[in-house]
Enzyme design. Sequence first.
Site, mmCIF file in Angstrom:
data_model
loop_
_atom_site.group_PDB
_atom_site.id
_atom_site.type_symbol
_atom_site.label_atom_id
_atom_site.label_comp_id
_atom_site.label_asym_id
_atom_site.label_seq_id
_atom_site.Cartn_x
_atom_site.Cartn_y
_atom_site.Cartn_z
ATOM 1 N N PHE A 151 -55.865 23.581 40.906
ATOM 2 C CA PHE A 151 -54.658 24.123 40.089
ATOM 3 C C PHE A 151 -53.537 23.256 39.958
ATOM 4 O O PHE A 151 -52.935 22.774 41.102
ATOM 5 C CB PHE A 151 -54.002 25.500 40.654
ATOM 6 N N ASP A 236 -51.649 16.161 44.926
ATOM 7 C CA ASP A 236 -50.687 16.919 44.260
ATOM 8 C C ASP A 236 -50.256 17.945 45.574
ATOM 9 O O ASP A 236 -50.932 18.736 46.104
ATOM 10 C CB ASP A 236 -51.216 17.821 43.355
ATOM 11 N N LYS A 265 -41.915 22.695 43.763
ATOM 12 C CA LYS A 265 -41.774 23.956 44.518
ATOM 13 C C LYS A 265 -40.626 23.916 45.460
ATOM 14 O O LYS A 265 -39.346 24.007 45.033
ATOM 15 C CB LYS A 265 -43.046 24.432 44.961
HETATM 16 C C1 LIG Z 1 -47.405 25.800 41.509
HETATM 17 C C2 LIG Z 1 -48.247 24.518 41.425
HETATM 18 C C3 LIG Z 1 -48.137 23.513 40.251
HETATM 19 C C4 LIG Z 1 -47.319 23.810 39.086
HETATM 20 O O1 LIG Z 1 -46.132 23.945 39.437
HETATM 21 P P1 LIG Z 1 -44.964 24.751 38.164
HETATM 22 O O2 LIG Z 1 -43.555 24.369 38.990
HETATM 23 O O3 LIG Z 1 -45.424 26.206 38.412
HETATM 24 O O4 LIG Z 1 -45.136 23.929 36.894
HETATM 25 C C5 LIG Z 1 -48.658 22.389 40.176
HETATM 26 N N1 LIG Z 1 -49.597 21.918 41.244
HETATM 27 C C6 LIG Z 1 -49.752 22.657 42.320
HETATM 28 C C7 LIG Z 1 -50.809 22.463 43.642
HETATM 29 C C8 LIG Z 1 -49.125 24.052 42.413
HETATM 30 O O5 LIG Z 1 -49.200 24.871 43.437
#
Ligand SMILES: *Cc1c(COP(=O)(O)O)cnc(C)c1O
Length: 414
Positions: A151, A236, A265
Site C-alpha cells: 500500500f 516507504d 503521516k
Molecule cells: C498511508 C500510506 C500512504 C499514503 O499516504 P496518504 O497521506 O494517505 O497519501 C503511503 N504509504 C504507506 C505505507 C501508507 O501507510
Amino acid sequence: MTDRRAPSADPVDASTLIDLTESHVARGYHPLPVVLREGSGAWVTDVEGNRYLDCLAGYSALNFGHGHPDLLAAAHEQLDRLTLTSRAFYSEQLALFGAELADLTGKDMVLPMNSGAEGVETAIKVSRKWGYEVKGVPEPEASIVVMDGNFHGRTTTIVSFSTDDVARSGYAPFTPGFRLAKYGSISAVDELIDDTTVAVLFEPIQGEGGVIIPPDGYLRELRELCTSRGVLMVADEIQSGLARSGRTFACDHEDVVPDIYILGKALGGGILPVSAIAADEDVLGVITPGSHGSTFGGNPLAAAVGRAVISLLRTGVFQQRATELGQRLEEGLRGLVGHGLVAVRARGLWAGLDIDPTLMSGREMCEGLLRRGLLAKDTHGSTIRLAPPLVVTEKEIDLIVDSVADVLRERTSA
Ligand SMILES: *Cc1c(COP(=O)(O)O)cnc(C)c1O
C-alpha cells in the site's frame, strides 16, 4: 471574549450527521457509526459525549496523540506568524525543517511534499531521473520492483502497481514500469532486477496489508542486493516510521539505511499533511528548478509542525514507549491465540490480528470494540490492526486486550 469552542448553531444529532456525510461526501470509506467532535491524547469524544480510546491513531498519523501540547504550540505560534510563502521564496521554517529532518534521517537533503502519496510519487520520479542521469538507463526504460500486498497511496501511478483489485478497478489505463515481487522473498526481487531497474520500493512492515513483518534478515539482504545490483533501496516508512515500530524507522531494526526514506503521516503531527523524502545529494541532486514541486510542500506552517515532531522524536521517549507498551500489548494478545485469534503479528505498538474467520469478520470485531468504547479498523477480511497513539498508558493497553477478549468470548460462548 466568546468561547471559541462553542458551536455556531444548534448541534446536529449523530444520525443526521451520518446521513449528511453519506449523501454529500463521496463514499470512498465505510466508517464505523460514530461521529467524533473532540480529541485529547489517546481519547476522542463523539457528538453525544461518549468517549472512546483511539486504537487507530489516524493510521499512525497521530503517533503523538490528539492535540499534543508541543505540536499545538508550534502550530499556533506559526499560524499567527506566516503560513504560506510558496517555494518562490526562501522561508525560515523550511530552512530549519530541512536541516533537522536531514539530520534525523542521516541524509544530505530532503524534498518536502504534503500527502504520503505525493511522497511516494516523488520517490518514483527521483528514482527514474537518477536512473537516467546517473545510472545511465536509456529513457523511458526504467523499471521499479515493488511488492505484492503493498500500500503506497491512491494516485493513478501508485494504484497501477497495487495488488488490491478494489483499489485498481475502474482506473485503467495504468502507468507501466513496475514489476511485482513476492513480499519477503529476496530471490523474487533478485530475479526481477535487470539493467533497466532503478529502484526497489517496499514497506519495511506492510501496514495496510495487516502489519505484515518480513522474515528476519530480509531488510539487510535487500540492502545488500540493492547495493550489489546498483539500484536504489526506497523504503516507504510513511506508516512504519517515526517511532511506531519502537525505533525511529522500522529499517533501524536491522540497522539498515535505505537510499531514500519516504515519510508522511506522523510527520504532520496529526495536525496537517506533511510528507517528505530524504536522500543523499547524489540522488536528490537530480532535482533541478522546475523539475518537481508543490505549492504547499514545505510551507512554513507544515515545516514548523514537522520541526516540533522531530523534537519529540529526538527525546527517544516515544520509541521507548512503543517498545514497552507494545510488548505488553503483544503478550496480552498472544494469550488469545487459540481463543478466537488465529495469529498476532506485532512490532512496537503496532499489532495485526487475524481473527478466526468462522467466528466473525474484522468489521464485526471493530463493531464489538466500538460498543465497548474502543475505535479500531479492519484492514481486510478478518484482519484488524491496532495502533493506538504512543501516549497510551499500561492500563489502557490492558483495556484493549480485555476488550478484544470480551468480543471474542461473546462469539465463542454463543
Ligand atoms: C498511508 C500510506 C500512504 C499514503 O499516504 P496518504 O497521506 O494517505 O497519501 C503511503 N504509504 C504507506 C505505507 C501508507 O501507510
